[in-house]
Motif scaffolding. Structure first.
Motif, mmCIF file in Angstrom:
data_model
loop_
_atom_site.group_PDB
_atom_site.id
_atom_site.type_symbol
_atom_site.label_atom_id
_atom_site.label_comp_id
_atom_site.label_asym_id
_atom_site.label_seq_id
_atom_site.Cartn_x
_atom_site.Cartn_y
_atom_site.Cartn_z
ATOM 1 N N GLU C 59 0.844 -1.201 0.000
ATOM 2 C CA GLU C 59 0.000 0.000 0.000
ATOM 3 C C GLU C 59 0.872 1.241 0.000
ATOM 4 N N ILE C 285 -8.910 -4.027 2.449
ATOM 5 C CA ILE C 285 -8.520 -4.333 3.818
ATOM 6 C C ILE C 285 -8.854 -3.122 4.678
ATOM 7 N N PRO C 286 -9.712 -3.281 5.675
ATOM 8 C CA PRO C 286 -10.042 -2.110 6.496
ATOM 9 C C PRO C 286 -8.880 -1.735 7.417
ATOM 10 N N GLY C 287 -8.926 -0.520 7.912
ATOM 11 C CA GLY C 287 -7.928 -0.078 8.886
ATOM 12 C C GLY C 287 -6.794 0.693 8.238
ATOM 13 N N ASN C 288 -5.877 1.163 9.075
ATOM 14 C CA ASN C 288 -4.765 1.993 8.626
ATOM 15 C C ASN C 288 -3.431 1.341 8.938
#
Lengths: 317, 319, 356
Positions: C59, C285-288
């Motif tokens: 990412e 994909i959720p979240g950071n």
């Protein structure tokens, strides 16, 4: 720049930048917050700190000048022998010597400080108000309002500043009021452009657009979202205008167009110059010269430091 | 490209027109008409009326404005009260004198300023070169032109005695008019003053440009190509020139202020000094014409800067 | 004004340089920022054999571009770089400025993302290509322009457009010009950093195909940095997946994409459409990414991993071999098959992972 370091940022599915911006826009901050932040940044820069101290000292001197001046600045002073104290070198009686007219240089210098601040601050306030208003109108409403104001500044920017000031003051009469008027006429134009560019960037921010979509009035958006961002910039321009105004007054006075009732630094130099004392009476020439240099340069140094800290394109991480 | 030039030319004409109009109304703002001081010296009423007529000061404001414009269009700038000669004849010989200071002074200031600006902009961020460079440039920028002139006069003329600091010196005849040692010696200090006066602005603008360009992607690619670091800096400098030229427009108008004052300090017989003399003598036709000439000089300089910009930036022609 | 190249100028042949091997070990990149020490890259090992292509994927913000810039030593001066970058055995990180200048573009060439400002806006594109040639070979400008013409032919742009400025090119043409420039000295290793990101999808395919063809025909080594795992699948023999400054999984592309062992790779695979007909549902994909100023203990992906356990949050998983040349940094390689099944379902990624 942005790609050089990869900061941990919001990824897929997380809160987007827009959301963060909206949040940033709705945060309530005190109106003074930008100034406190700015002052904190400036104090960390040693050059800017010295500049601030110099400006503060000059300001104090200006406020107390009537009290500090040992003699009447316009009085032709006699020597103990009863003659005119003409071009005396510095001594215990006259710390900075006397002029060709027997005036005390130190007293004139102190009064000149007050004149500098009167011209500088009053011109800066008017310049600040006019440029903020025009910049806001031009940037916020855009279209033909913007066109008219920007064409006007374009043209105004190509007119030679000092020559028009010379002609205008010569015609209107040499007085502090007219000098201030001329300074205002000269320096609104740059300020209006700077404010306009800030308004243009702010206007496009997501939280402003969101507020508008939510039905907020123009006045509300200007007051809550745009003005707080414009004020630090306008303030910077006003600070610089103080320096421009002092410089303009000094230049006009040096040419012989100063207010005859207000002894300014520029006028002291004009008198020394027309009396042909420039090459001999250093005590008459150096003090007003150095005062001008230190006051104006200090304002520039502080303004520069501020710009360096607030311009994101110049900022280091 | 042609459209760009035409647009710029039209803007230049507009500025000149505004300047002319501004002057017309400024001089009508005077509390008394210019003959009052002549009346005090015993001018008969009939002669006064004749004078007013000659200066286009009779009739309605619109009539006056029209005759003013037509006079200008035919090259009639009025007659000097002081010299009793056409203003144009008084000022025309001085144009070249002013240019002798203005052109070399500004060129030197721009060249040295931009060069130093690249050095300061390319120096390590927060390092001694950057800090000292910015501080010095900002400080010098705050020195009023007449103070700078007085200092230079005191140091190089009074104290060291290297160069004369008063007037224009002995001029030659005909072709060699400006090629005498005396003239060149007199030229040095005013040119030096103007160069130093003009330099800091260039330095700071160039430095800002270089710093902004340092972060641009194209520089990374240039550096990755394995060219010398000086070559990388050259790319940054070349791109930084563009904003410097645009930002110089307002600076040009300021610089003319410097030229006027420098001419006064060094008693250099140019347009600026004549303007100051005329204002103090209330010789309005001269003041008006001198101001007009200075404004035209700025407009022409701006136009030149525009054309240089168009030449340097390949994107302009597609605007 | 550039010299108008004429037919009489001798054609300077593109130099014959061998492909280059690259071995990165223990690479760390840190920045001192106001809030502390930012660890952008935290211990990365990579290997590219001569003629091989490696995809570096992750990412945005995972540190993959930083790795690329560290290899070319293009990071800003305040970056702290540790480790080794061996180019044919010589450590790039310890080279003098002079040595560095010599290997740049002769051994290591860069294909950047061709956004508007990748090329200098005020120079003709031909001049910018010639600049790289003249800097390294004893050729005059006219010969350098001759070669630039050949390069343009190679990437399929009409030669006369060398005289254009970057703003006169379309995005796709600019990208080809950047590729042509990277090939100007036939460098042994091409480093392509997001070479297709600025392009539309049709252009992306064309440019990718071209990069792949040239890399194979000229037998160059290559590192392709991208956020798009599908691009790697098409182009590269090997792949390394990065997350939060570290390699989480690496190995032969076919093996890693067919049987991923790390849940992050599984998640990435979900997020992009594949072109081989195997159309999965796109799931993000959720979240950071975790905060790299203060990275969490244990597995860095744990906070977003649907399969994470307390053990994951306490102990940092090492890279272990799960197949021939296939490494994965997950504590549970033996459950990978089960994870893969669950990872293909949307519900796995939408529920709050790991109770935290």
């Amino acid at each position: 720049m942005a790609e050089m370091v990869e900061f941990p940022g919001p990824g897929r599915g997380g809160p987007t930048r827009d959301v963060l911006e909206v949040w940033a826009g709705t945060r309530r901050r005190s109106g003074l917050a930008p100034f406190v932040d700015g002052l904190r940044l400036l104090v960390r820069d040693p050059f800017a700190l010295v500049g601030l101290v110099i400006i503060a000292v000059f300001f104090l001197v200006a406020a107390l000048s009537g009290f500090l001046a040992p003699y009447d600045p316009y009085e032709a002073l006699p020597t103990p022998e009863g003659e005119l104290a003409r071009l005396e070198t510095p001594s215990g009686d006259h710390w900075l010597g006397t002029t060709a007219f027997g005036n005390d240089v130190l007293s004139q210098l102190l009064v000149g400080t007050r004149v500098a601040f009167i011209v500088g601050i009053s011109a800066a306030i008017v310049v600040g108000i006019i440029s903020t208003l025009l910049g806001l109108l031009s940037g916020y409403y855009g279209r033909y309002v913007d066109d008219v104001i920007m064409r006007a500044t374009d043209v105004a920017l190509s007119i030679p500043t000092l020559p028009i000031a010379i002609v205008a003051v010569a015609i209107l009469g040499a007085s502090l009021r007219n000098i201030i008027l001329v300074v205002v006429l000269l320096f609104w134009r740059n300020g209006a452009r700077i404010v306009r560019s800030v308004v243009l960037t702010e206007k496009e921010k997501v939280y402003v657009q969101a507020a508008r979509a939510a039905g907020a009035s123009h006045l509300y958006i200007m007051r809550v979202h745009i003005l707080p961002n414009v004020i630090p910039v306008a303030f910077l321009w006003m600070t610089m205008s103080v320096a421009f105004a002092i410089l303009a007054e000094a230049s006009l006075s040096f040419i012989g167009l100063g207010d005859p009732n207000a002894m300014s630094w520029g006028q002291m130099l004009n008198l020394a110059f027309t009396e042909g004392s420039i090459r001999t009476a250093w005590w008459w020439v150096l003090p007003p010269s150095l005062c001008l240099v230190f006051l104006i340069s200090s304002i520039y140094v502080v303004g520069r430091a501020w710009e360096e800290k607030t311009n994101p394109r110049l900022r280091r991480r | 490209m042609r459209a760009y030039i035409v647009r710029r030319l039209m803007q230049a004409v507009l500025v000149v027109f505004v300047v002319i109009t501004l002057m017309f109304f400024l001089f009508r703002l005077m509390p008394a008409d210019p003959t009052t001081m002549l009346v005090e010296s015993g001018l008969p009423e009939q002669a006064r009326q004749d004078l007013l007529e000659r200066w286009g000061l009779t009739g309605s404001l619109a009539d006056q404005y029209w005759s003013y414009l037509t006079n200008l269009a035919t090259g009639d700038f009025g007659t000097s009260f002081f010299y009793q000669e056409p203003a144009w004849n008084v000022l025309a010989p001085l144009i070249l004198n002013t240019l002798w200071i203005a052109v070399p002074g500004m060129l030197l200031g721009a060249l040295i300023g931009c060069g130093l600006g690249v050095v300061v902009g390319w120096a390590r961020r927060g390092g001694p070169v950057e800090r000292a460079g910015i501080f010095l440039a900002t400080f010098v920028r705050g020195v009023p032109s007449f103070v700078l002139g007085i200092f230079i006069l005191m140091v190089f003329s009074t104290w060291l005695g290297w160069f004369p600091g008063f007037g224009i010196g002995e001029l030659g005849d005909g072709f060699t008019r400006y090629f005498t040692w005396s003239f060149l010696a007199h030229l040095i200090l005013p040119v030096m003053t103007l160069a130093i006066f003009f330099l800091p602005e260039n330095l700071l603008l160039m430095r800002t440009g270089v710093v902004e360009n340092r972060g641009e992607d194209y520089l990374e690619l240039v550096r990755a190509k394995g060219v010398k670091e000086s070559r990388v800096a050259w790319h940054a400098a070349r791109n930084s020139l563009l904003p410097v030229i645009t930002w110089l427009f307002p600076a040009l108008a300021e610089t003319v202020a410097g030229i006027v004052i420098i001419e006064v300090v060094f008693s250099w017989p140019g347009i600026g000094r004549e303007l100051v003399l005329a204002v103090n003598r209330q010789d309005y036709p001269i003041a008006q014409t001198a101001f007009f000439l200075l404004a035209v000089m700025i407009v022409l300089a701006n136009l030149a800067a525009d054309l240089v910009y168009a030449k340097l930036d390949p994107r302009v022609s597609y605007e | 004004m550039p010299a108008q190249p004429t037919a009489t100028a001798s054609a300077a042949p593109i130099s014959d340089r061998p492909p280059v091997s690259l071995r990165v070990s223990g690479l760390r990149v840190g920045y001192r920022v106001e809030q502390g020490h930012l660890r952008a890259v935290d211990g990365v090992d990579l290997e590219v054999n001569p003629g091989e292509s490696l995809g570096l994927v992750g990412e945005s913000g995972c540190g993959k571009s930083t790795v690329g810039k560290a290899i070319l030593r293009l990071l800003p001066e305040d970056a702290r770089v540790e480790g080794r970058v061996l180019l044919d055995g010589d450590d790039v990180l310890r080279m003098s400025a002079r040595q560095l200048r010599q290997i740049r573009w002769t051994k290591l060439a860069l294909v950047t993302q061709s956004a508007m400002n990748a090329l200098d806006p005020v120079y003709r594109i031909g001049d910018q290509i010639a600049e790289s040639i003249v800097a390294h070979e004893d050729l005059d400008r006219r010969q350098a322009w001759r070669r630039a013409e050949e390069l343009f032919t190679l990437v399929g742009i009409p030669q006369e457009r060398l005289r254009d400025y970057p703003h006169q090119f379309s995005g796709g043409m600019r990208q080809r010009a950047v590729i042509a420039m990277a090939l100007s000295l036939n460098a042994g290793l091409l480093l392509a950093d997001e070479p297709t990101t600025a392009l539309d999808s049709i252009m992306q395919d064309q440019v990718l195909a071209q990069i792949q063809r040239l890399q194979r025909e000229l037998s160059r080594s290559m590192i392709l940095v991208t956020h798009d795992i599908a691009v790697v699948a098409e182009t590269c023999e090997k792949v390394a997946v990065m997350y939060a400054g570290r390699i989480t999984e690496s190995g032969p592309t076919a093996a890693v994409l067919a049987t991923p062992y790390h849940p992050y790779t599984m998640g990435l695979r979900n997020a992009f459409p594949t072109i081989d007909g195997d159309r999965r549902e796109l799931i993000s994909i959720p979240g950071n990414l975790p905060n790299l100023l203060d990275p969490p203990t244990g597995c860095r992906f744990a906070s977003r991993c649907p399969f994470s356990t307390d053990h994951c949050r306490e102990v940092d998983p090492p890279l272990i071999e799960v197949g021939p040349g296939h490494l994965s940094a997950c504590h549970y390689p033996d459950q990978a098959a089960a994870f893969r099944d669950r990872a293909a379902q949307r519900s796995t990624w939408t529920t709050d992972p790991g109770g935290g």
